[in-house]
Design a protein around this motif. Structure first.
Motif, PDB file in Angstrom:
ATOM      1  N   UNK A  70       1.599  -1.440   0.011  1.00  0.00           N
ATOM      2  CA  UNK A  70       0.068   0.000  -0.140  1.00  0.00           C
ATOM      3  C   UNK A  70       1.261   1.089  -0.259  1.00  0.00           C
ATOM      4  N   UNK A  71       2.130   0.895   0.252  1.00  0.00           N
ATOM      5  CA  UNK A  71       3.362   2.237  -0.007  1.00  0.00           C
ATOM      6  C   UNK A  71       3.498   3.117  -1.100  1.00  0.00           C
ATOM      7  N   UNK A  72       3.546   4.650  -1.445  1.00  0.00           N
ATOM      8  CA  UNK A  72       3.205   5.460  -1.954  1.00  0.00           C
ATOM      9  C   UNK A  72       4.539   5.094  -3.053  1.00  0.00           C
ATOM     10  N   UNK A  73       5.821   5.218  -2.969  1.00  0.00           N
ATOM     11  CA  UNK A  73       6.840   4.364  -3.510  1.00  0.00           C
ATOM     12  C   UNK A  73       7.250   6.138  -3.999  1.00  0.00           C
ATOM     13  N   UNK A 113       8.695   7.760 -11.788  1.00  0.00           N
ATOM     14  CA  UNK A 113       8.515   6.419 -12.374  1.00  0.00           C
ATOM     15  C   UNK A 113       7.467   5.825 -12.127  1.00  0.00           C
ATOM     16  N   UNK A 114       7.046   5.901 -10.533  1.00  0.00           N
ATOM     17  CA  UNK A 114       5.993   5.530  -9.572  1.00  0.00           C
ATOM     18  C   UNK A 114       4.912   5.780  -9.367  1.00  0.00           C
ATOM     19  N   UNK A 129       5.940  -1.513  -6.637  1.00  0.00           N
ATOM     20  CA  UNK A 129       6.254  -3.579  -6.830  1.00  0.00           C
ATOM     21  C   UNK A 129       5.573  -4.190  -8.326  1.00  0.00           C
ATOM     22  N   UNK A 130       5.478  -3.151  -9.550  1.00  0.00           N
ATOM     23  CA  UNK A 130       5.274  -3.039 -10.545  1.00  0.00           C
ATOM     24  C   UNK A 130       6.541  -3.235 -11.328  1.00  0.00           C
ATOM     25  N   UNK A 188      18.625  -4.821  -4.366  1.00  0.00           N
ATOM     26  CA  UNK A 188      17.171  -3.623  -3.291  1.00  0.00           C
ATOM     27  C   UNK A 188      16.890  -2.580  -4.646  1.00  0.00           C
ATOM     28  N   UNK A 189      15.571  -2.737  -4.838  1.00  0.00           N
ATOM     29  CA  UNK A 189      14.779  -2.018  -5.996  1.00  0.00           C
ATOM     30  C   UNK A 189      14.602  -0.043  -5.693  1.00  0.00           C
ATOM     31  N   UNK A 190      15.280  -0.390  -4.132  1.00  0.00           N
ATOM     32  CA  UNK A 190      14.311   0.658  -3.638  1.00  0.00           C
ATOM     33  C   UNK A 190      14.639   1.798  -3.902  1.00  0.00           C
TER      34      UNK A 190
END
Ligand code: G1P
Length: 289
Positions: A10-13, A19-20, A26-27, A257-259
């Motif tokens: 549910x986070x906003x990224x 990009x998000x 997550x996609x 890590x993709x964060x």
């Protein structure tokens, strides 16, 4: 025995905006799959296939990715594209996935508590869908083994450079038990490097027990009395560790890590090079550039 897992999405990224904006973080693809598909396959490969995804209205693409689509399958088969039809069918039968809409205060403890209220009185795994592991034994299986040996909450850990401490929960290590297993007495969330209690990062994989859930319940009650701040899983684990055993398991494997923007590009690069079909060609390209 751990049979269930929770993936909060549910986070906003915000770290990867713009990009998000429309595409949930997550996609984002890593190699030929979105991050969350890697996470779900990791769980299934570890014998855990009852998965609750805690989501929000902004993240409907996640649901669509795993939903059955009989019309698409039929169209593909009619066009002689059986292999693609099989791939679509396989994806929608990968795991038993249920979706839950987040409700409650901000912070990553809330989705865990929401899911725990449905799962009931048993330990379960929590994975954030923003790391990908390439390991002979999947990270989730390593975590599960650590829980089975200790019957206590376990956190997935990776060694980190101390200057990265302010991006992670950092454990206070009490005892090194060998085999990457550490007994920990608490966690400091995102410390300054000079205040980091160890050189390990908590990396978004946890086995949560009913005792930890009780701490999340207590934090939420306190929040309802004084609605300020956020509810964090790290705080609940830290409080639980004050009076109960809690362990860390250093994960054996490669961690992508993709964060952050740089780490996301690194993960894509590593995944491209590791591709069994296209990897050799891409390695050649990387050498030439
Ligand atoms: C969360 C946790 C943190 C952990 C990190 C791993 O932070 O609070 O303890 O180290 O995930 O990805 P976030 O990255 O959501 O700010």
């Amino acid at each position: 025995m751990i049979r269930k897992a929770v993936i909060p999405v549910a986070g906003l990224g915000t770290r990867l905006l713009p990009l998000t904006r429309a595409l949930p973080k997550e996609m984002l693809p890593i190699g030929d799959k979105p991050v969350i598909e890697h996470t779900i396959r990791e769980l299934v490969d570890s014998g855990i296939d009852e998965i609750t995804i805690v989501t929000s209205a902004r993240k409907e693409l996640v649901q669509r990715h795993f939903a059955p689509d009989a019309d698409l399958e039929r169209e593909l088969r009619a066009a002689g594209k059986d292999e693609q039809a099989e791939a679509v069918a396989e994806l929608s039968s990968l795991a038993h996935i249920t979706y839950l809409y987040q409700n409650g205060p901000y912070g990553n403890g809330t989705p865990v508590l929401n899911a725990a209220r449905v799962i009931g009185d048993e330990p379960f795994m929590v994975l954030w869908a923003d790391d990908v592991f390439v390991a002979e034994v999947p990270r989730a299986r390593q975590l599960r083994a650590a829980y089975e040996a200790t019957r206590a909450p376990v956190l997935a850990l990776m060694p980190m450079a101390v200057e990265d401490a302010s991006r992670y929960g950092v454990p206070i290590v009490e005892e090194d038990l060998g085999g990457g297993r550490l007994r920990i007495s608490g966690l400091v969330e995102k410390p300054r490097p000079e205040e980091a209690p160890s050189r390990y990062a908590a990396i978004g994989g946890y086995v949560v027990t009913p005792g930890v859930v009780a701490e999340l319940e207590a934090a939420t009650r306190r929040w309802h009395d004084r609605p300020e701040g956020e509810i964090y899983l790290t705080d609940a684990l830290h409080r639980h560790a004050a009076a109960n055993p809690v362990y860390g398991q250093v994960i054996d494997g490669d961690w992508w890590d993709t964060g952050t923007p740089l780490n996301y590009l690194r993960a894509q690069f590593a995944a491209a090079l590791a591709d069994p079909v296209h990897g050799p060609e891409l390695r050649k390209l990387a050498r030439e550039s």
